[in-house]
Motif scaffolding. Structure first.
Motif, PDB file in Angstrom:
ATOM      1  N   ARG A  79       0.831  -1.211   0.000  1.00  0.00           N
ATOM      2  CA  ARG A  79       0.000   0.000   0.000  1.00  0.00           C
ATOM      3  C   ARG A  79       0.865   1.261   0.000  1.00  0.00           C
ATOM      4  O   ARG A  79       0.568   2.237  -0.667  1.00  0.00           O
ATOM      5  CB  ARG A  79      -0.921  -0.005   1.206  1.00  0.00           C
ATOM      6  N   GLU A  80       1.979   1.234   0.760  1.00  0.00           N
ATOM      7  CA  GLU A  80       2.878   2.405   0.792  1.00  0.00           C
ATOM      8  C   GLU A  80       3.506   2.636  -0.575  1.00  0.00           C
ATOM      9  O   GLU A  80       3.639   3.769  -1.028  1.00  0.00           O
ATOM     10  CB  GLU A  80       3.962   2.188   1.843  1.00  0.00           C
ATOM     11  N   ARG A  81       3.867   1.565  -1.271  1.00  0.00           N
ATOM     12  CA  ARG A  81       4.450   1.725  -2.618  1.00  0.00           C
ATOM     13  C   ARG A  81       3.431   2.294  -3.588  1.00  0.00           C
ATOM     14  O   ARG A  81       3.750   3.109  -4.451  1.00  0.00           O
ATOM     15  CB  ARG A  81       4.956   0.368  -3.112  1.00  0.00           C
ATOM     16  N   GLU A  83       0.979   4.292  -2.809  1.00  0.00           N
ATOM     17  CA  GLU A  83       0.775   5.706  -2.502  1.00  0.00           C
ATOM     18  C   GLU A  83       1.936   6.563  -2.971  1.00  0.00           C
ATOM     19  O   GLU A  83       1.752   7.699  -3.418  1.00  0.00           O
ATOM     20  CB  GLU A  83       0.584   5.869  -0.984  1.00  0.00           C
ATOM     21  N   GLN A  84       3.155   6.031  -2.889  1.00  0.00           N
ATOM     22  CA  GLN A  84       4.324   6.837  -3.256  1.00  0.00           C
ATOM     23  C   GLN A  84       4.524   6.897  -4.750  1.00  0.00           C
ATOM     24  O   GLN A  84       4.937   7.908  -5.278  1.00  0.00           O
ATOM     25  CB  GLN A  84       5.573   6.249  -2.578  1.00  0.00           C
TER      26      GLN A  84
END
Length: 381
Positions: A79-81, A83-84
């Motif tokens: 999920r962080e990837r 978003e980034q």
């Protein structure tokens, strides 16, 4: 009952057959055919069944917790990837709102419709568009002047600006700008079945009337066209041009007349820079003496594929290209290109001379080329 899976059997009877070193005690005595014989293997102790089972279940629980933690960490990292670094073409990738949900109750808090007019006021950002030039002309009388319509800085509708020009009719009996295409100061009459030059607006700068049936150019065909810079009449049947048809055009620079039936050239205006009379019936007798020397700005002279028997001259010093191929030229004068009295005379601009396709032997006239930067193209044998 406390028992083991297997215990060594120590009691042996001499009358019975040799027994295996291990004996199952968890069940009744098996028959002789079902006994297990493990010869040569030393007995080993086994843990009690309940203790092994508890450890095995504890290991499974621990493994389940580890896998669950790993899966959670993997999902969070993915999920962080996302978003980034959103994927290309994903318009809404950057609009991550987390766990917030939008309900109907708090919709008015997100978008206040009372300030809609204030939010949509772009008066300071969008320049005011002025379309005053696109207004239709008002008709005041049947002979009123029709104003020029300006569509853009580089493209204008060439509506005739002279009184009564719309009543000037072409050979079809229709106004010129209905038979031809008038764009700005250019008039395009290509392949329009014209038999003569139609009346043109006084603002005309470029005239293209190619591939028609025009046979003669009259004295008044271009009268008053002081801004006319180019005339292209390629692919017609023009056999004659009146001497007064072109000489009163002070702005004329390009005269393009290939693929016609001209046997003679008319008087030309002094501002001509480009003259193309290829593929005609032009003869040397049809070119007036010193017709080109007065053209101080002439740079390109194309007379190929005609019936010339000599090189026309004298030629202006401004000339850069001379094409005379495929004529009937057999000889030339020693001063055709150079001044024989002044051996320092040079014509550096005249770099392109074509005499191929003529019966002349260029090697017989070496003194005619000393002032040229390059030898003419043609036969030297």
């Amino acid at each position: 009952m406390r028992g083991c899976l297997a215990v060594p059997c120590s009691d042996r009877q001499s009358s019975s057959p040799p027994e295996a070193p291990w004996k199952l005690l968890s069940q009744t005595e098996p028959k002789a055919s079902k006994r297990m014989y493990l010869r040569g293997i030393q007995p080993f102790p086994l843990l009690p069944l309940p203790q092994n089972l508890m450890k095995f279940l504890a290991f499974l629980s621990l493994l389940s917790l580890v896998l669950q933690k790993a899966e959670t960490a993997s999902l969070l990292g993915e999920r962080e990837r996302e978003e980034q670094s959103p994927e290309e073409g994903d318009t809404y990738a950057s609009l991550y709102v987390g766990n917030h949900t939008l309900s109907i109750e708090d919709y008015n808090e997100v978008i206040d419709l009372s300030n809609y007019e204030e939010l949509a006021d772009y008066g300071d950002q969008i320049p005011e568009a002025k379309i005053s030039n696109l207004t239709l002309p008002t008709r005041t009388s049947p002979t009123s002047t029709v104003a020029q319509k300006t569509l853009s800085p580089n493209l204008t509708m060439a509506v005739p600006t002279t009184t009564g020009l719309l009543n000037s009719q072409s050979s079809h009996g229709l106004p010129t700008c209905l038979v031809c295409v008038c764009l700005g100061s250019s008039v395009y009459c290509d392949d329009a079945d014209l038999e003569n030059i139609p009346p043109l607006p006084q603002m005309t700068t470029y005239l293209y009337a190619r591939f028609n049936h025009i046979s003669h150019i009259q004295a008044g065909d271009f009268k008053g066209l002081t801004k006319l810079r180019r005339i292209d009449l390629s692919g017609n049947s023009i056999s004659s041009i009146h001497n007064d048809a072109l000489r009163l055009l002070p702005a004329l620079q390009d005269l393009i007349l290939p693929e016609n039936q001209l046997a003679a050239l008319p008087v030309l205006p002094s501002g001509i820079e480009f003259l193309d009379v290829r593929l005609n019936r032009l003869q040397s007798s049809g070119i007036q003496p010193e017709a080109f020397v007065a053209l101080k700005k002439l740079q390109f002279l194309y007379l190929a594929n005609n019936m010339l028997d000599s090189i026309p001259g004298p030629l202006p010093l401004s000339l850069r290209s001379l094409h005379l191929q495929n004529n009937m030229i057999e000889t030339m004068e020693s001063d055709t290109f150079c001044d024989t009295g002044e051996h320092r005379h040079e014509r550096r601009q005249l770099e392109d001379i074509r005499l191929d396709g003529n019966p002349i032997n260029l090697s017989l006239f070496p003194e005619a080329y000393f002032c040229l930067p390059r030898l003419p193209v043609g036969h030297f044998t």
